[in-house]
Design a protein around this motif. Sequence first.
Motif, PDB file in Angstrom:
ATOM      1  N   GLU A 167       1.632   7.316   4.206  1.00  0.00           N
ATOM      2  CA  GLU A 167       1.613   8.229   2.989  1.00  0.00           C
ATOM      3  C   GLU A 167       1.704   7.747   1.744  1.00  0.00           C
ATOM      4  OE1 GLU A 167       4.327  11.578   3.198  1.00  0.00           O
ATOM      5  OE2 GLU A 167       3.790  12.015   5.672  1.00  0.00           O
ATOM      6  N   SER A 168       1.883   6.395   1.595  1.00  0.00           N
ATOM      7  CA  SER A 168       1.774   5.662   0.234  1.00  0.00           C
ATOM      8  C   SER A 168       0.444   5.285  -0.185  1.00  0.00           C
ATOM      9  CB  SER A 168       2.641   4.271   0.396  1.00  0.00           C
ATOM     10  OG  SER A 168       2.144   3.469   1.310  1.00  0.00           O
ATOM     11  N   VAL A 169      -0.349   5.581   0.701  1.00  0.00           N
ATOM     12  CA  VAL A 169      -1.716   5.230   0.402  1.00  0.00           C
ATOM     13  C   VAL A 169      -2.491   6.593  -0.145  1.00  0.00           C
ATOM     14  CG1 VAL A 169      -4.230   4.581   1.322  1.00  0.00           C
ATOM     15  CG2 VAL A 169      -2.299   3.348   2.196  1.00  0.00           C
ATOM     16  N   ASP A 170      -3.169   6.223  -1.432  1.00  0.00           N
ATOM     17  CA  ASP A 170      -3.885   7.315  -2.300  1.00  0.00           C
ATOM     18  C   ASP A 170      -5.189   6.928  -2.550  1.00  0.00           C
ATOM     19  OD1 ASP A 170      -4.361   9.311  -3.838  1.00  0.00           O
ATOM     20  OD2 ASP A 170      -3.360   8.584  -5.633  1.00  0.00           O
ATOM     21  N   LEU A 171      -6.071   7.825  -1.659  1.00  0.00           N
ATOM     22  CA  LEU A 171      -7.608   7.639  -1.743  1.00  0.00           C
ATOM     23  C   LEU A 171      -8.176   8.573  -2.639  1.00  0.00           C
ATOM     24  CD1 LEU A 171      -8.297   6.504   1.871  1.00  0.00           C
ATOM     25  CD2 LEU A 171      -7.864   5.197  -0.270  1.00  0.00           C
ATOM     26  N   PHE A 177      -9.029  -3.225  -2.194  1.00  0.00           N
ATOM     27  CA  PHE A 177      -8.416  -2.821  -0.684  1.00  0.00           C
ATOM     28  C   PHE A 177      -7.027  -2.970  -0.793  1.00  0.00           C
ATOM     29  CE2 PHE A 177     -12.952  -2.950   1.216  1.00  0.00           C
ATOM     30  CZ  PHE A 177     -12.872  -1.122   1.255  1.00  0.00           C
ATOM     31  N   THR A 178      -6.631  -4.274  -1.235  1.00  0.00           N
ATOM     32  CA  THR A 178      -5.185  -4.517  -1.208  1.00  0.00           C
ATOM     33  C   THR A 178      -4.744  -3.854  -2.251  1.00  0.00           C
ATOM     34  OG1 THR A 178      -5.632  -6.401  -2.738  1.00  0.00           O
ATOM     35  CG2 THR A 178      -5.503  -6.836  -0.505  1.00  0.00           C
ATOM     36  N   ASP A 179      -5.032  -3.190  -3.408  1.00  0.00           N
ATOM     37  CA  ASP A 179      -4.333  -2.220  -4.359  1.00  0.00           C
ATOM     38  C   ASP A 179      -4.345  -1.027  -3.725  1.00  0.00           C
ATOM     39  OD1 ASP A 179      -4.376  -4.696  -5.935  1.00  0.00           O
ATOM     40  OD2 ASP A 179      -5.579  -3.884  -7.552  1.00  0.00           O
ATOM     41  N   LEU A 180      -5.041  -0.786  -3.016  1.00  0.00           N
ATOM     42  CA  LEU A 180      -5.104   0.504  -2.289  1.00  0.00           C
ATOM     43  C   LEU A 180      -4.015   0.782  -1.029  1.00  0.00           C
ATOM     44  CD1 LEU A 180      -9.016   1.535  -2.336  1.00  0.00           C
ATOM     45  CD2 LEU A 180      -7.318   2.625  -3.694  1.00  0.00           C
ATOM     46  N   GLY A 181      -3.595  -0.319  -0.801  1.00  0.00           N
ATOM     47  CA  GLY A 181      -2.782  -0.361   0.584  1.00  0.00           C
ATOM     48  C   GLY A 181      -3.161  -0.691   1.653  1.00  0.00           C
TER      49      GLY A 181
END
Length: 90
Positions: free
Chosen positions: A21-25, A34-38
């Motif tokens: 749930e920490s990934v925000d798209l 992609f690394t900054d997006l988790g």
Amino acid sequence: MQELTLDQLKDFLSKAIGEDESVDLTGDILDLPFTDLGFDSLAVIDTTSKVERHFGVKLPEEDASEAATPREFLTLVNRELQAASEVAPQ
């Protein structure tokens, strides 16, 4: 010609990351790494595999691993889909 959209890519990425749930798209993610997006490299590899199966195309492994942002990934996939459609019998 088939084309991978940003919304489709977000769906593939969400499936690759699972329940994290920490990934925000949401928002403008096209040029965020992609690394900054988790997403780690394994999640991007999983996404690549899912995209290949969905569209029936093989992406060059080196190019796929070098795509650092959603925009770069979309460009790669859509370039390959365009090339495949040009050689496919009509």
